[in-house]
Design a protein around this motif. Structure first.
Motif, PDB file in Angstrom:
ATOM      1  N   VAL A 134       0.815  -1.229   0.000  1.00 50.86           N
ATOM      2  CA  VAL A 134       0.000   0.000   0.000  1.00 50.86           C
ATOM      3  C   VAL A 134       0.846   1.275   0.000  1.00 50.86           C
ATOM      4  CG1 VAL A 134      -2.100  -0.962   1.028  1.00 50.86           C
ATOM      5  CG2 VAL A 134      -0.275  -0.152   2.535  1.00 50.86           C
ATOM      6  N   SER A 135       2.170   1.126   0.075  1.00 45.63           N
ATOM      7  CA  SER A 135       3.018   2.314   0.099  1.00 45.63           C
ATOM      8  C   SER A 135       3.704   2.478  -1.252  1.00 45.63           C
ATOM      9  CB  SER A 135       4.076   2.197   1.202  1.00 45.63           C
ATOM     10  OG  SER A 135       4.977   3.271   1.120  1.00 45.63           O
ATOM     11  N   SER A 136       3.585   3.640  -1.834  1.00 49.06           N
ATOM     12  CA  SER A 136       4.266   3.839  -3.122  1.00 49.06           C
ATOM     13  C   SER A 136       5.718   4.237  -2.905  1.00 49.06           C
ATOM     14  CB  SER A 136       3.544   4.896  -3.955  1.00 49.06           C
ATOM     15  OG  SER A 136       3.663   6.143  -3.326  1.00 49.06           O
ATOM     16  N   ARG A 137       6.081   4.617  -1.676  1.00 46.31           N
ATOM     17  CA  ARG A 137       7.474   4.966  -1.366  1.00 46.31           C
ATOM     18  C   ARG A 137       8.136   3.756  -0.694  1.00 46.31           C
ATOM     19  NH1 ARG A 137       5.066   8.814  -3.638  1.00 46.31           N
ATOM     20  NH2 ARG A 137       5.055  10.941  -2.888  1.00 46.31           N
ATOM     21  N   PRO A 138       9.453   3.561  -0.893  1.00 47.53           N
ATOM     22  CA  PRO A 138      10.100   2.404  -0.247  1.00 47.53           C
ATOM     23  C   PRO A 138      10.130   2.542   1.275  1.00 47.53           C
ATOM     24  CG  PRO A 138      11.692   3.739  -1.458  1.00 47.53           C
ATOM     25  CD  PRO A 138      10.358   4.327  -1.749  1.00 47.53           C
ATOM     26  N   LEU A 139       9.946   1.412   1.942  1.00 47.27           N
ATOM     27  CA  LEU A 139       9.963   1.402   3.409  1.00 47.27           C
ATOM     28  C   LEU A 139      11.387   1.145   3.880  1.00 47.27           C
ATOM     29  CD1 LEU A 139       6.866  -0.911   3.927  1.00 47.27           C
ATOM     30  CD2 LEU A 139       6.916   1.580   3.965  1.00 47.27           C
ATOM     31  N   VAL A 140      11.769   1.818   4.952  1.00 45.38           N
ATOM     32  CA  VAL A 140      13.117   1.637   5.497  1.00 45.38           C
ATOM     33  C   VAL A 140      12.996   1.329   6.987  1.00 45.38           C
ATOM     34  CG1 VAL A 140      15.339   2.746   5.900  1.00 45.38           C
ATOM     35  CG2 VAL A 140      14.056   3.284   3.833  1.00 45.38           C
ATOM     36  N   ALA A 141      13.094   0.038   7.324  1.00 48.51           N
ATOM     37  CA  ALA A 141      13.020  -0.316   8.750  1.00 48.51           C
ATOM     38  C   ALA A 141      14.320   0.134   9.408  1.00 48.51           C
ATOM     39  CB  ALA A 141      12.820  -1.810   8.895  1.00 48.51           C
ATOM     40  N   GLN A 142      14.202   0.971  10.436  1.00 52.95           N
ATOM     41  CA  GLN A 142      15.402   1.472  11.126  1.00 52.95           C
ATOM     42  C   GLN A 142      15.670   0.709  12.419  1.00 52.95           C
ATOM     43  OE1 GLN A 142      14.819   6.098   9.866  1.00 52.95           O
ATOM     44  NE2 GLN A 142      16.109   5.721  11.630  1.00 52.95           N
ATOM     45  N   GLN A 143      14.788  -0.244  12.727  1.00 50.55           N
ATOM     46  CA  GLN A 143      14.960  -1.004  13.967  1.00 50.55           C
ATOM     47  C   GLN A 143      14.710  -2.483  13.690  1.00 50.55           C
ATOM     48  OE1 GLN A 143      11.796   0.866  16.232  1.00 50.55           O
ATOM     49  NE2 GLN A 143      13.273   2.146  17.335  1.00 50.55           N
ATOM     50  N   TYR A 144      15.245  -3.300  14.595  1.00 51.47           N
ATOM     51  CA  TYR A 144      14.993  -4.741  14.515  1.00 51.47           C
ATOM     52  C   TYR A 144      14.617  -5.196  15.931  1.00 51.47           C
ATOM     53  CZ  TYR A 144      15.494  -9.618  13.289  1.00 51.47           C
ATOM     54  OH  TYR A 144      15.234 -10.937  13.061  1.00 51.47           O
ATOM     55  N   PRO A 145      13.562  -6.015  16.065  1.00 51.98           N
ATOM     56  CA  PRO A 145      13.084  -6.331  17.420  1.00 51.98           C
ATOM     57  C   PRO A 145      13.907  -7.405  18.127  1.00 51.98           C
ATOM     58  CG  PRO A 145      11.687  -7.374  15.766  1.00 51.98           C
ATOM     59  CD  PRO A 145      12.722  -6.603  15.019  1.00 51.98           C
ATOM     60  N   ILE A 146      13.935  -7.315  19.449  1.00 57.33           N
ATOM     61  CA  ILE A 146      14.541  -8.374  20.273  1.00 57.33           C
ATOM     62  C   ILE A 146      13.430  -8.935  21.157  1.00 57.33           C
ATOM     63  CG2 ILE A 146      16.334  -8.947  21.962  1.00 57.33           C
ATOM     64  CD1 ILE A 146      17.849  -6.452  21.098  1.00 57.33           C
ATOM     65  N   SER A 147      13.225 -10.252  21.053  1.00 52.73           N
ATOM     66  CA  SER A 147      12.158 -10.890  21.826  1.00 52.73           C
ATOM     67  C   SER A 147      12.752 -11.769  22.911  1.00 52.73           C
ATOM     68  CB  SER A 147      11.314 -11.803  20.939  1.00 52.73           C
ATOM     69  OG  SER A 147      10.914 -11.163  19.777  1.00 52.73           O
TER      70      SER A 147
END
Ligand SMILES: Nc1nc2c(ncn2[C@@H]2O[C@H](COP(=O)(O)OP(=O)(O)OP(=O)(O)O)[C@@H](O)[C@H]2O)c(=O)[nH]1
Length: 682
Positions: free
Chosen positions: A159-172
């Motif tokens: 649904v996003s026409s702009r590229p997504l940039v994940a700046q975080q990664y989760p720790i579980s």
């Protein structure tokens, strides 16, 4: 309190899907920055956002709420926007004045369609935005947070026409989200309740994963920076400063959509988000430079303020407040904008107003008593400026006929309705002369109910409501010749009129035609107008009880009396002729048919088609919706009788995002089996 300098101000809207946690995130932002000492909860009805009774009663935002925080030398104006589609217009107007939008969503890929219209709006207006995936404590289907993030990113990409940039990664840890890795600094952190996250060491496994994720982040931002691309290709590790500068620039230019996550209810992820806002959110100058109209805007007088109204409020005390984005110049109490003198400048904190003495370009402030200023208006002290672009207007999709419960409130009704519509541009009202109804139109049942609640509570104006009457009409199938004679003798001279009428059906849409073929003066000229009036008056209500259309009546013959005839007598004669004649013409009932265009994500197209068929609709076709990714537009004719609940059902079948526009197309015969139902209900 004084206002801030432009470059140290950031204007940010919290937008996103319904109940995704925007108000909770605002509360958390206020709490972690110590702007408030006690954190409220939406369920406890004590948050800074959702300050109105109507919002608290429903535990949902029904209008925009503003709060500000001062943090690390930056003044943030935060606008908490409603997520419900029924209040989307509020959000659209507010978005026109911000430098950045935080799109809040839940980690549930099935629901990403709910933010598609919003993302489209942001893209169309080139409004920089980032995504905050909230409620990471509530995973649906995914076994861990990394998977949840991955599947949410995959869904968001659709649904996003702009590229997504994940700046975080989760720790579980087991089922719990306990921290995150900052992919820019490559530092891992552990969350703490009521405290900032702690830096922690990375396990080997996580360190390897971090490399993969960081690589993906860098590759995306390098698409917009040749220098960074060069470094990546030659395996040179870019500096943190370079990466951050790229993120800041590319976000400001609306090229990328950074992604963060957290649990707003526990303040997890909120401090890192704040840190990113400090470093990466666009400055007001960048917004001006990137908005074409503003960039080319040259005020005639360098000091002349230019502002735009983002929202209009009437306070519980009845005062008018206009929330404005000040694009250029300076405002002080007493400045005259568009001919009205400002009667006070304020900063808003939910329902509270804090007076200020002045405001500089780049700020969002509330201005009191600007009579005549409407939401979307461009305000200035200068002359003849080109108005700034206004957010798209949503077409009404739902209506109620309303009436004051107390008779002597009727006079104040229009005054109150005008104020409500000023506060809420998605609300409209009209007086329908044909049915003598006052009709309130808007975006859905909750939207209109909120308006009625405001009328009752704020203006002490209780209102009753019902579905508006449908403008049925009737016509005839057969033609006839009819005779009407009016003869009355009482005391002095009498009344005499005598007419022969030819009554014919006309094709649909032809309305009413009157003609006469009198020869030899059998009906004198001066009485013919009376005949036409008599016929027209009869047309107000036919045999089935509705106005008559598509009919031609010709006066063909008649007779008169030299003393007793009058225009009035011929009018009566014509009515009698109509009464008698129409009974033999096989009256038929006509209903309004609309041309409807339904917009839905493609996966709901078949549901929309079924919905049309189930409402006696005639499908004209469907095609891709221009300018929308994976959306369709279904065109159909649908009877007005079937429209009242269309939006409710359409939304229930499309996760709330389907919408439609309609225009009256024609009148059409009501099917035989429905006629008695309509006639008996009228
Ligand atoms: N489990 C969980 N619940 C949350 C979180 N954030 C918010 N909520 C709950 O979600 C519900 C909706 O939160 P709101 O903050 O009102 O959501 P909103 O997006 O402002 O709502 P609208 O503006 O009406 O769309 C409330 O019951 C919150 O307590 C979270 O991080 N985790």
């Amino acid at each position: 309190m004084n206002s801030k300098q432009t470059s140290s101000t950031r204007n940010i809207a919290l937008v996103g899907s319904y109940l995704s946690g925007k108000t909770t995130l605002l509360e958390s932002l206020l709490f972690v920055t110590k702007t408030i000492s006690r954190k409220g909860k939406v369920t406890d009805k004590n948050t800074v956002g959702d300050s109105s009774t109507e919002a608290r009663d429903r535990s949902m935002s029904v209008e925009v709420n503003v709060a500000s925080i001062d943090y690390e030398g930056i003044h943030f104006n935060l606008i908490d926007c409603p997520g419900s589609v029924e209040f989307l217009q509020e959000t659209y107007h507010a978005l026109m004045g911000v430098d950045l939008a935080i799109v809040v969503c839940e980690p549930n890929g099935d629901r990403v369609n709910t933010i598609a219209p919003l993302l489209k709006f942001l893209d169309d207006w080139k409004i920089p935005h980032l995504i905050f995936i909230n409620k990471m404590d509530r995973l649906t289907g995914d076994t861990n947070h990394a998977q949840a993030l991955r599947s949410q990113l995959a869904a968001l990409k659709t649904v996003s026409s702009r590229p997504l940039v994940a700046q975080q990664y989760p720790i579980s840890s087991g089922n719990d989200l306990i921290g995150f890795i900052d992919l820019v600094t490559e530092q891992a952190y552990q969350y703490h309740v009521n405290a900032a996250p702690d830096a922690i060491a990375l396990s080997e496994e996580l360190a390897a994963q971090e490399q993969v994720e960081r690589e993906a982040m860098l590759e995306t931002i390098a698409d917009f920076d040749d220098h960074l691309l060069e470094e990546l290709l030659t395996e040179i590790k870019p500096s943190q400063a370079e990466v951050l500068a790229d993120l800041q620039k590319e976000l400001s230019e609306d090229q990328i959509v950074p992604v963060f996550f957290g649990v707003a209810e526990q303040d997890f992820g909120v401090r890192p988000l704040l840190k990113a806002l400090v470093i990466e959110s666009p400055q007001p100058e960048a917004t001006i430079a990137h908005r074409q109209q503003l960039a080319s805007y040259v005020p005639t007088d360098a000091a002349a303020p230019v502002a735009q109204v983002l929202k209009t409020y009437y306070t519980p005390q009845g005062g008018k407040l206009s929330l404005v984005r000040l694009w250029l110049g300076k405002l002080t109490d007493g400045t005259v904008l568009n001919g009205s003198r400002i009667g006070g400048l304020y900063r808003l904190m939910g329902g509270q107003q804090q007076p200020i003495t002045s405001a500089e370009a780049g700020d969002i402030v509330a201005v009191a008593r600007l009579e005549g200023a409407k939401t979307g208006d461009t305000l200035t002290t200068g002359q003849n400026i080109e108005p700034l672009a206004i957010a798209n207007s949503l077409e009404p999709v739902f209506a109620w006929a309303i009436a004051a419960e107390k008779r002597n409130d009727e006079v104040k009704l229009s005054n109150v309705l005008n104020k409500l519509c000023e506060e809420d541009p998605a609300l409209r009202w009209e007086q329908r002369t044909e049915t003598h109804e006052i009709v309130l139109l808007g975006q859905g049942e909750i939207h209109l109910q909120v308006a009625l609640d405001r009328m009752r509570r704020k203006y002490n104006l209780p209102i009753s409501q019902h579905a508006p009457q449908i403008l049925y009409k009737e016509t005839i199938r057969k033609s006839t010749n009819s005779h009407g004679r009016y003869k009355h003798q009482s005391g002095g001279h009498g009344q005499f009129g005598d007419v022969y009428l030819d009554i014919q059906p006309l094709p649909r849409g032809e309305g009413f035609k009157f003609a006469e073929t009198i020869v030899g003066g059998v009906v004198p000229r001066q009485y013919i107008a009376g005949v036409e009036t008599g016929v027209r008056e009869y047309l107000h209500k036919g045999i089935l009880g509705f106005p008559i259309v598509d009919i031609a009546v010709t006066l063909t013959n008649g007779s008169y009396h030299s003393v007793d005839s009058s225009e009035q007598a011929f009018k009566q004669a014509a009515r009698l002729a109509m009464q008698e004649g129409m009974a033999t013409c096989e009256p038929i009932l006509l209903e309004p048919i609309n041309l409807v265009e339904i917009s839905i994500p493609t996966e709901y197209t078949s549901s929309a088609l079924r919905l049309v068929s189930g409402r006696r609709g005639q499908i004209l076709g469907y095609e891709s919706k221009a300018g929308w990714q994976r959306w369709d537009k279904v065109s159909a004719y649908i009877p007005e009788m079937e429209m009242q609940s269309l939006i409710l059902e359409l939304r229930s079948q499309t996760m709330g995002v389907g919408f439609f526009s309609k225009t009256f197309d024609r009148l059409q015969e009501v099917p035989e089996k429905l006629v008695s139902q309509v006639v008996s209900a009228s």
